[in-house]
Design an enzyme around this catalytic site. Structure first.
Site, PDB file in Angstrom:
ATOM      1  N   ASP A   1       4.652   2.061 -17.601  1.00 15.02           N
ATOM      2  CA  ASP A   1       5.731   1.468 -18.402  1.00 15.02           C
ATOM      3  C   ASP A   1       5.310   1.555 -19.872  1.00 15.02           C
ATOM      4  O   ASP A   1       4.307   2.203 -20.191  1.00 15.02           O
ATOM      5  CB  ASP A   1       5.972   0.005 -17.970  1.00 15.02           C
ATOM      6  CG  ASP A   1       7.443  -0.392 -18.123  1.00 15.02           C
ATOM      7  OD1 ASP A   1       7.998  -0.152 -19.207  1.00 15.02           O
ATOM      8  OD2 ASP A   1       8.024  -0.930 -17.161  1.00 15.02           O
TER       9      ASP A   1
ATOM     10  N   LYS B   1      -6.959  -2.412   0.615  1.00 18.08           N
ATOM     11  CA  LYS B   1      -5.979  -1.866  -0.332  1.00 18.08           C
ATOM     12  C   LYS B   1      -4.586  -2.369   0.029  1.00 18.08           C
ATOM     13  O   LYS B   1      -4.075  -2.121   1.110  1.00 18.08           O
ATOM     14  CB  LYS B   1      -6.013  -0.336  -0.291  1.00 18.08           C
ATOM     15  CG  LYS B   1      -5.047   0.307  -1.295  1.00 18.08           C
ATOM     16  CD  LYS B   1      -5.258   1.801  -1.365  1.00 18.08           C
ATOM     17  CE  LYS B   1      -4.375   2.582  -0.448  1.00 18.08           C
ATOM     18  NZ  LYS B   1      -2.960   2.638  -0.836  1.00 18.08           N
TER      19      LYS B   1
ATOM     20  N   ASP C   1      -2.814  -1.597  -5.262  1.00 18.83           N
ATOM     21  CA  ASP C   1      -2.450  -0.205  -5.576  1.00 18.83           C
ATOM     22  C   ASP C   1      -0.982  -0.147  -6.006  1.00 18.83           C
ATOM     23  O   ASP C   1      -0.116   0.256  -5.245  1.00 18.83           O
ATOM     24  CB  ASP C   1      -2.705   0.635  -4.306  1.00 18.83           C
ATOM     25  CG  ASP C   1      -2.395   2.099  -4.482  1.00 18.83           C
ATOM     26  OD1 ASP C   1      -2.325   2.567  -5.628  1.00 18.83           O
ATOM     27  OD2 ASP C   1      -2.213   2.779  -3.455  1.00 18.83           O
TER      28      ASP C   1
ATOM     29  N   THR D   1      -0.937  13.277  -5.295  1.00 24.89           N
ATOM     30  CA  THR D   1      -1.210  14.409  -4.395  1.00 24.89           C
ATOM     31  C   THR D   1       0.061  14.967  -3.758  1.00 24.89           C
ATOM     32  O   THR D   1       0.028  16.017  -3.140  1.00 24.89           O
ATOM     33  CB  THR D   1      -2.188  13.980  -3.276  1.00 24.89           C
ATOM     34  OG1 THR D   1      -1.792  12.698  -2.803  1.00 24.89           O
ATOM     35  CG2 THR D   1      -3.611  13.906  -3.779  1.00 24.89           C
TER      36      THR D   1
ATOM     37  N   ARG E   1      -5.152   5.447   8.308  1.00 21.21           N
ATOM     38  CA  ARG E   1      -4.831   5.739   9.716  1.00 21.21           C
ATOM     39  C   ARG E   1      -6.030   5.890  10.646  1.00 21.21           C
ATOM     40  O   ARG E   1      -5.979   5.393  11.776  1.00 21.21           O
ATOM     41  CB  ARG E   1      -3.903   6.966   9.783  1.00 21.21           C
ATOM     42  CG  ARG E   1      -2.482   6.612   9.358  1.00 21.21           C
ATOM     43  CD  ARG E   1      -1.652   7.815   9.006  1.00 21.21           C
ATOM     44  NE  ARG E   1      -2.061   8.377   7.722  1.00 21.21           N
ATOM     45  CZ  ARG E   1      -1.387   9.318   7.079  1.00 21.21           C
ATOM     46  NH1 ARG E   1      -0.287   9.810   7.628  1.00 21.21           N
ATOM     47  NH2 ARG E   1      -1.808   9.761   5.920  1.00 21.21           N
TER      48      ARG E   1
ATOM     49  N   LYS F   1       0.033   1.153  -9.187  1.00 16.93           N
ATOM     50  CA  LYS F   1       0.239   2.311 -10.078  1.00 16.93           C
ATOM     51  C   LYS F   1       1.221   2.001 -11.226  1.00 16.93           C
ATOM     52  O   LYS F   1       2.308   2.563 -11.321  1.00 16.93           O
ATOM     53  CB  LYS F   1       0.752   3.519  -9.285  1.00 16.93           C
ATOM     54  CG  LYS F   1      -0.156   3.945  -8.142  1.00 16.93           C
ATOM     55  CD  LYS F   1       0.376   5.200  -7.471  1.00 16.93           C
ATOM     56  CE  LYS F   1      -0.481   5.656  -6.316  1.00 16.93           C
ATOM     57  NZ  LYS F   1      -0.406   4.796  -5.127  1.00 16.93           N
TER      58      LYS F   1
HETATM   59  O1  C5P Z   1      -3.933   6.947   6.351  1.00 12.58           O
HETATM   60  P1  C5P Z   1      -4.743   7.545   5.228  1.00 12.58           P
HETATM   61  O2  C5P Z   1      -6.239   7.393   5.428  1.00 12.58           O
HETATM   62  O3  C5P Z   1      -4.326   8.978   4.929  1.00 12.58           O
HETATM   63  O4  C5P Z   1      -4.362   6.632   3.974  1.00 12.58           O
HETATM   64  C1  C5P Z   1      -4.734   6.920   2.675  1.00 12.58           C
HETATM   65  C2  C5P Z   1      -4.206   5.867   1.748  1.00 12.58           C
HETATM   66  O5  C5P Z   1      -4.460   6.289   0.421  1.00 12.58           O
HETATM   67  C3  C5P Z   1      -2.716   5.610   1.827  1.00 12.58           C
HETATM   68  O6  C5P Z   1      -2.487   4.252   1.508  1.00 12.58           O
HETATM   69  C4  C5P Z   1      -2.135   6.507   0.759  1.00 12.58           C
HETATM   70  O7  C5P Z   1      -0.924   6.036   0.231  1.00 12.58           O
HETATM   71  C5  C5P Z   1      -3.232   6.409  -0.304  1.00 12.58           C
HETATM   72  N1  C5P Z   1      -3.268   7.506  -1.267  1.00 12.58           N
HETATM   73  C6  C5P Z   1      -3.384   8.835  -0.899  1.00 12.58           C
HETATM   74  N2  C5P Z   1      -3.407   9.809  -1.870  1.00 12.58           N
HETATM   75  C7  C5P Z   1      -3.353   9.468  -3.162  1.00 12.58           C
HETATM   76  C8  C5P Z   1      -3.258   8.126  -3.547  1.00 12.58           C
HETATM   77  C9  C5P Z   1      -3.214   7.162  -2.561  1.00 12.58           C
HETATM   78  O8  C5P Z   1      -3.461   9.134   0.286  1.00 12.58           O
HETATM   79  N3  C5P Z   1      -3.426  10.401  -4.080  1.00 12.58           N
END
Ligand code: C5P
Length: 231
Positions: free
Chosen positions: A64, A30, A59, A118, A209, A61
């Site tokens: 427009d 991603k 990603d 979220t 992470r 998003k």
């Molecule tokens: O580090 P982690 O596993 O929490 O990363 C989740 C990824 O998914 C990040 O890139 C975050 O920006 C993305 N994301 C999210 N919640 C969303 C949309 C995207 O955590 N609703």
């Protein structure tokens, strides 16, 4: 269920070295807004040069007016990414126009839509959309489905409901996955493990992470891929 690794490291070099360490893994990658703006569109070809089988989820998003979104979608398709996303709140006309424009292209990328970010709590969401998160997210999912969009980004806990009100084949891509226990929840509010994601019929899990902060990101990725094979 497919694993999508979030390349959320703080500079291009680190993202590239993470991708290099996952060279032999069957994963999606991603690429987010920050990396795309900072590192430019060449990041996509750099990742493909590491392993041509890497699938890229851009990603960005999009949000427009319909024609601008369709133009952008066409330019994204030229980058040879396999998937990108738009905001469902951009509306059915915009989503349909994006899909229509892509239908003229050979092997177009999959388009997902974002229902509710979220980061919104119930009150801040209501202030903009005049509706609760769950109700509106479901409405956005239905509108996306009716517009020909292939799936949504949602929480693990919404995946089943969204499939029930759209179609079994309507894709769900779910962040907030904590494969090695919930101790490291970070800033995610509603986290889930792999089994829960599987039970909720998620098609893609996004993991950031728990992989790139692991002592050995390759080991962590392989563990996740092994558990996907076992379930
Ligand atoms: O580090 P982690 O596993 O929490 O990363 C989740 C990824 O998914 C990040 O890139 C975050 O920006 C993305 N994301 C999210 N919640 C969303 C949309 C995207 O955590 N609703």
């Amino acid at each position: 269920m497919r694993l999508c690794v979030a390349l959320d490291l703080s500079d291009e070099k680190e993202n590239i070295s993470l991708a290099k360490s996952l060279k032999k893994c069957d994963v999606w990658l991603k690429v987010g807004l920050r990396s795309f703006i900072r590192d430019g569109k060449n990041i996509v070809s750099e990742l493909k040069n590491i392993n041509d089988d890497f699938k890229i989820f851009l990603d960005l998003k999009l949000y427009d007016i319909p024609n601008t979104m369709a133009d952008a979608a066409e330019s994204i398709a030229e980058l040879n990414v396999e998937m990108f996303n738009v905001h469902a709140s951009s509306g059915k006309t915009a989503m349909k126009m994006v899909k229509d424009r892509l239908s003229r292209i050979k092997n177009p990328p999959i388009v997902l839509s974002v229902t509710a970010l979220t980061s919104f709590d119930e009150n801040s969401f209501r202030a903009i959309y005049n509706e609760g998160v769950e109700k509106k997210a479901l409405q956005f999912a239905k509108e996306s489905y009716e517009s020909g969009i292939e799936g949504v980004v949602c929480s693990v806990y919404e995946s089943l409901m969204i499939k029930k009100y759209t179609n079994d084949d309507f894709l769900t891509l779910t962040p907030g996955i904590r494969p090695f226990g919930y101790a490291q929840k970070d800033d995610q509010k509603r986290v889930a493990d792999i089994k829960t994601a599987y039970k909720n019929r998620c098609d893609f899990i996004v993991v950031g992470r728990p992989i790139y902060q692991a002592k050995n990101p390759l080991d962590a990725t392989q563990k996740i891929l092994d558990s996907l094979k076992e379930i």
